[in-house]
Design a protein around this motif. Sequence first.
Motif, PDB file in Angstrom:
ATOM      1  N   TRP A 272      45.949 -37.085  24.229  1.00 53.79           N
ATOM      2  CA  TRP A 272      45.491 -37.964  23.519  1.00 53.79           C
ATOM      3  C   TRP A 272      45.320 -39.624  23.914  1.00 53.79           C
TER       4      TRP A 272
ATOM      5  N   ALA B  68      44.218 -40.125  18.613  1.00 53.81           N
ATOM      6  CA  ALA B  68      45.133 -40.002  17.811  1.00 53.81           C
ATOM      7  C   ALA B  68      45.271 -41.449  17.116  1.00 53.81           C
TER       8      ALA B  68
ATOM      9  N   ASP C   9      41.492 -36.996  16.033  1.00 52.69           N
ATOM     10  CA  ASP C   9      41.799 -35.412  16.366  1.00 52.69           C
ATOM     11  C   ASP C   9      43.321 -35.187  15.828  1.00 52.69           C
ATOM     12  N   THR C  10      43.944 -36.018  15.901  1.00 51.73           N
ATOM     13  CA  THR C  10      45.387 -35.999  15.487  1.00 51.73           C
ATOM     14  C   THR C  10      45.731 -37.222  14.568  1.00 51.73           C
TER      15      THR C  10
ATOM     16  N   THR D 140      43.040 -30.794  10.442  1.00 53.30           N
ATOM     17  CA  THR D 140      43.316 -32.042  11.320  1.00 53.30           C
ATOM     18  C   THR D 140      44.844 -32.013  11.522  1.00 53.30           C
ATOM     19  N   HIS D 141      45.347 -31.758  12.894  1.00 52.70           N
ATOM     20  CA  HIS D 141      46.533 -31.822  13.338  1.00 52.70           C
ATOM     21  C   HIS D 141      47.448 -32.955  12.951  1.00 52.70           C
TER      22      HIS D 141
ATOM     23  N   ALA E 268      51.039 -35.622  13.805  1.00 50.75           N
ATOM     24  CA  ALA E 268      52.331 -35.739  14.633  1.00 50.75           C
ATOM     25  C   ALA E 268      52.949 -37.028  14.014  1.00 50.75           C
TER      26      ALA E 268
ATOM     27  N   ARG F 245      51.538 -30.848  15.403  1.00 49.45           N
ATOM     28  CA  ARG F 245      51.168 -30.597  16.936  1.00 49.45           C
ATOM     29  C   ARG F 245      52.589 -30.724  17.851  1.00 49.45           C
TER      30      ARG F 245
END
Length: 395
Positions: free
Chosen positions: A246, A269, A290-291, A316-317, A319, A343
């Motif tokens: 990312w 991200a 995306d994250t 959606t992931h 982190a 993730r």
Amino acid sequence: MKITQVETLHADGGYRTCSYIKISTDEGLVGWAEFYDGFSGATLAPLVLAFGKLAIGMDPRQVGRLSESLLATTRVAAGGISHQAVAAIENACLDIAAKALGVPVYQLFGGPFRDRVPVYWTHCGSYRVRHAALYEKLGYEPVRTLDDFTRLGREAVAQGFMGVKTNPVFFDKETPYMFNGGFRIAPGFLDRSISDAHLQAIVDQLAALREGIGPHTGLMLDVSFSQRPEGYLRLARRLEPLNLYWLELDIRDPEALAMIRSRTRTPIASLEGLHGLHEYRPYLAGRSVDTAIIDPMWNGVWQSVRIATLADAFETHIAPHNPVGELGNLMSLHFCAAVPNVRIMELRPDEAPWTRGFLTHTPVLEAGHMLVPDRPGWGADVNEEALRAHPVRAA
């Protein structure tokens, strides 16, 4: 059960100060949490203590009610460091609530979804440039050339990390220097624009890291708030051949972030600087990342689980943003264990070595994963004697 006292404790962490909140109760249970004091340049501890006075007499086991009550007092100036101060109290109360039941914190949320969490090496190489004198004093290999990034990449793979993340480092002056992320006062930091020469330097830096980690380890770049949409998009497109895990960037405009994501093949991200469900909602609804990165220290783990659930509804992931020490690692671990859509977890492996002694039990790293503890609460208490042995140094 009622809260009787709220304290903050601090110790030398090398390039930073390690900060903790301690909440005592009338039944003898004590809750701990780590917080990042001074990250934004403003001291957080006085706010933690101010909100702590409001929490005296409240039941720490009623975490949601306590957190929402304290946040309600900030409605005329919501978010930011006020939210972070409440989050510190919320997190220490989660430790108490879980200890009262004799269970790990993740059990309060129906977990665990996993018993180990993949981790990546964050600020790989870049912090050895930013804090060069300290890291050399600690015996770490310095970063002076692009070849050193390749060497660090090989080291990360040898240690089993699932990925590495760095920040731009430039070598066009007498000594290497780390870029300005757009939130620390320095010449030109308000411009938020990047030259073609520095774009190429970033590509060269990541190519050197990619050479070290090989094609199968995740490669990430964090550029924070350093650019406007045009600069982010130019950078994302230039990095497409390197197949990043990312590109991490921040901007206070969900539409602009969604535009950047839609016009590049590089995964995006973002969002670590947001606080609370309401700030995250337009970014998630706008499919801007995306994250989604969530800071359990700045939001509180209870609030972070709610945000992660909202992200899950948008497929959606998430982190965790995990920019501190060993107790912060444990807090992020429990957060990751409590939600299905995590993730990968951020980790700083080259912190000052004495900080590992600040906890009664330190997290275990095994084959690129951090093991989720099954002890009550966070799984560790703060060793106050160790903190006293490392008093905060004068700035």
